[in-house]
Design a protein around this motif. Structure first.
Motif, PDB file in Angstrom:
ATOM      1  N   ILE A   9       0.796  -1.229   0.000  1.00 44.68           N
ATOM      2  CA  ILE A   9       0.000   0.000   0.000  1.00 44.68           C
ATOM      3  C   ILE A   9       0.828   1.279   0.000  1.00 44.68           C
ATOM      4  CG2 ILE A   9      -1.951  -1.114   1.114  1.00 44.68           C
ATOM      5  CD1 ILE A   9      -1.128   0.232   3.729  1.00 44.68           C
ATOM      6  N   ALA A  10       2.108   1.207   0.386  1.00 45.02           N
ATOM      7  CA  ALA A  10       2.925   2.428   0.452  1.00 45.02           C
ATOM      8  C   ALA A  10       3.388   2.834  -0.950  1.00 45.02           C
ATOM      9  CB  ALA A  10       4.138   2.197   1.347  1.00 45.02           C
ATOM     10  N   PRO A  11       3.357   4.139  -1.240  1.00 45.23           N
ATOM     11  CA  PRO A  11       3.899   4.601  -2.517  1.00 45.23           C
ATOM     12  C   PRO A  11       5.387   4.253  -2.602  1.00 45.23           C
ATOM     13  CG  PRO A  11       2.659   6.342  -1.410  1.00 45.23           C
ATOM     14  CD  PRO A  11       2.785   5.210  -0.447  1.00 45.23           C
ATOM     15  N   ALA A  12       5.856   3.977  -3.797  1.00 49.58           N
ATOM     16  CA  ALA A  12       7.240   3.529  -3.983  1.00 49.58           C
ATOM     17  C   ALA A  12       8.254   4.483  -3.370  1.00 49.58           C
ATOM     18  CB  ALA A  12       7.530   3.343  -5.472  1.00 49.58           C
ATOM     19  N   GLY A  13       8.037   5.770  -3.436  1.00 49.06           N
ATOM     20  CA  GLY A  13       8.986   6.735  -2.897  1.00 49.06           C
ATOM     21  C   GLY A  13       9.031   6.785  -1.387  1.00 49.06           C
ATOM     22  N   GLN A  14       8.005   6.265  -0.723  1.00 45.34           N
ATOM     23  CA  GLN A  14       7.936   6.310   0.739  1.00 45.34           C
ATOM     24  C   GLN A  14       8.064   4.928   1.372  1.00 45.34           C
ATOM     25  OE1 GLN A  14       4.181   8.223   1.268  1.00 45.34           O
ATOM     26  NE2 GLN A  14       5.038  10.271   1.060  1.00 45.34           N
ATOM     27  N   ARG A  15       8.271   3.919   0.576  1.00 44.99           N
ATOM     28  CA  ARG A  15       8.299   2.558   1.066  1.00 44.99           C
ATOM     29  C   ARG A  15       9.418   2.316   2.087  1.00 44.99           C
ATOM     30  NH1 ARG A  15       7.255  -0.591  -3.908  1.00 44.99           N
ATOM     31  NH2 ARG A  15       5.157   0.169  -3.681  1.00 44.99           N
ATOM     32  N   GLU A  16      10.597   2.886   1.846  1.00 40.04           N
ATOM     33  CA  GLU A  16      11.726   2.644   2.752  1.00 40.04           C
ATOM     34  C   GLU A  16      11.430   3.191   4.155  1.00 40.04           C
ATOM     35  OE1 GLU A  16      12.099   4.196  -0.224  1.00 40.04           O
ATOM     36  OE2 GLU A  16      13.063   2.622  -1.384  1.00 40.04           O
ATOM     37  N   VAL A  17      10.868   4.396   4.211  1.00 38.49           N
ATOM     38  CA  VAL A  17      10.536   4.991   5.502  1.00 38.49           C
ATOM     39  C   VAL A  17       9.434   4.191   6.178  1.00 38.49           C
ATOM     40  CG1 VAL A  17       9.588   7.046   6.631  1.00 38.49           C
ATOM     41  CG2 VAL A  17      11.270   7.297   4.811  1.00 38.49           C
ATOM     42  N   ALA A  18       8.434   3.795   5.412  1.00 39.32           N
ATOM     43  CA  ALA A  18       7.322   3.030   5.975  1.00 39.32           C
ATOM     44  C   ALA A  18       7.784   1.676   6.511  1.00 39.32           C
ATOM     45  CB  ALA A  18       6.229   2.844   4.925  1.00 39.32           C
ATOM     46  N   LEU A  19       8.716   1.041   5.819  1.00 40.76           N
ATOM     47  CA  LEU A  19       9.213  -0.258   6.276  1.00 40.76           C
ATOM     48  C   LEU A  19      10.217  -0.115   7.428  1.00 40.76           C
ATOM     49  CD1 LEU A  19       9.688  -2.072   2.861  1.00 40.76           C
ATOM     50  CD2 LEU A  19       8.027  -2.630   4.644  1.00 40.76           C
ATOM     51  N   GLY A  20      10.923   0.992   7.510  1.00 44.89           N
ATOM     52  CA  GLY A  20      11.929   1.176   8.546  1.00 44.89           C
ATOM     53  C   GLY A  20      11.408   1.733   9.850  1.00 44.89           C
ATOM     54  N   SER A  21      10.233   2.340   9.830  1.00 41.98           N
ATOM     55  CA  SER A  21       9.703   2.973  11.038  1.00 41.98           C
ATOM     56  C   SER A  21       9.351   1.982  12.154  1.00 41.98           C
ATOM     57  CB  SER A  21       8.487   3.824  10.691  1.00 41.98           C
ATOM     58  OG  SER A  21       8.872   4.864   9.832  1.00 41.98           O
ATOM     59  N   PRO A  22       8.620   0.892  11.887  1.00 41.74           N
ATOM     60  CA  PRO A  22       8.296  -0.025  12.985  1.00 41.74           C
ATOM     61  C   PRO A  22       9.527  -0.620  13.689  1.00 41.74           C
ATOM     62  CG  PRO A  22       6.831  -0.418  11.146  1.00 41.74           C
ATOM     63  CD  PRO A  22       7.890   0.528  10.664  1.00 41.74           C
ATOM     64  N   PRO A  23      10.556  -1.087  12.969  1.00 37.64           N
ATOM     65  CA  PRO A  23      11.732  -1.576  13.700  1.00 37.64           C
ATOM     66  C   PRO A  23      12.405  -0.486  14.535  1.00 37.64           C
ATOM     67  CG  PRO A  23      11.795  -2.353  11.438  1.00 37.64           C
ATOM     68  CD  PRO A  23      10.670  -1.368  11.538  1.00 37.64           C
ATOM     69  N   PHE A  24      12.371   0.754  14.057  1.00 37.86           N
ATOM     70  CA  PHE A  24      12.927   1.866  14.826  1.00 37.86           C
ATOM     71  C   PHE A  24      12.174   2.045  16.142  1.00 37.86           C
ATOM     72  CE2 PHE A  24      12.374   6.369  15.938  1.00 37.86           C
ATOM     73  CZ  PHE A  24      13.677   6.670  16.310  1.00 37.86           C
ATOM     74  N   VAL A  25      10.851   2.021  16.070  1.00 40.32           N
ATOM     75  CA  VAL A  25      10.039   2.185  17.278  1.00 40.32           C
ATOM     76  C   VAL A  25      10.288   1.030  18.248  1.00 40.32           C
ATOM     77  CG1 VAL A  25       7.663   2.266  18.154  1.00 40.32           C
ATOM     78  CG2 VAL A  25       8.300   3.579  16.126  1.00 40.32           C
ATOM     79  N   HIS A  26      10.366  -0.207  17.732  1.00 40.93           N
ATOM     80  CA  HIS A  26      10.641  -1.352  18.603  1.00 40.93           C
ATOM     81  C   HIS A  26      12.014  -1.242  19.257  1.00 40.93           C
ATOM     82  CE1 HIS A  26       7.485  -3.574  16.125  1.00 40.93           C
ATOM     83  NE2 HIS A  26       7.000  -3.462  17.334  1.00 40.93           N
ATOM     84  N   ALA A  27      12.988  -0.718  18.525  1.00 39.03           N
ATOM     85  CA  ALA A  27      14.343  -0.587  19.073  1.00 39.03           C
ATOM     86  C   ALA A  27      14.421   0.458  20.174  1.00 39.03           C
ATOM     87  CB  ALA A  27      15.320  -0.247  17.949  1.00 39.03           C
TER      88      ALA A  27
END
Length: 137
Positions: free
Chosen positions: A51-69
């Motif tokens: 569902i994430a636009p291609a240009g925002q996919r990296e941020v969308a995929l990286g945010s949850p692991p950041f919050v868990h860390a």
């Protein structure tokens, strides 16, 4: 159950009871949390990728692991400050365990009230993940 066992752990003195709580409900909670986080991470990454636009996919995929860390940074920081501010080291840890029990209870209640994986799966048009160890027939 996890919040209750953590609160009881903070309140009891006999080492036998603390060991039983650590080996029993608390350990089971850790196993369940790890398994559910793995399942959620897999499903959420798939959903985000779809569902994430291609240009925002990296941020969308990286945010949850950041919050868990952040837990690995904040937990020792908060616990250390609580221990330092308390009248004694045991009193500081007692307060930290009770805070943890409260946070676990609130998180559990929020999950029960707001998580609806079947609705999200239907809305995103993805197959609903079966609970760990259970096959969907």
């Amino acid at each position: 159950m996890a919040a209750l066992s953590t609160a009881v752990f903070a309140e009891v003195d006999p080492v036998r009871v603390k060991i039983a709580l650590t080996v029993g409900p608390t350990a089971l909670t850790n196993v369940i949390l790890t398994a559910s986080q793995t399942a959620v991470a897999t499903v959420s990454q798939t959903a985000v990728t779809r569902i994430a636009p291609a240009g925002q996919r990296e941020v969308a995929l990286g945010s949850p692991p950041f919050v868990h860390a952040l837990a690995g940074i904040l937990s020792p920081l908060v616990t250390g400050r609580m221990v330092d501010a308390a009248a004694s080291v045991p009193a500081g840890y007692h307060s930290a365990y009770l805070l943890m029990a409260g946070l676990v209870a609130v998180a559990g209640e929020l999950a029960v009230c707001f998580l609806r994986p079947e609705k999200d799966a239907a809305r995103l048009d993805v197959a609903e993940a079966a609970p760990m160890g259970l096959a969907v027939h």
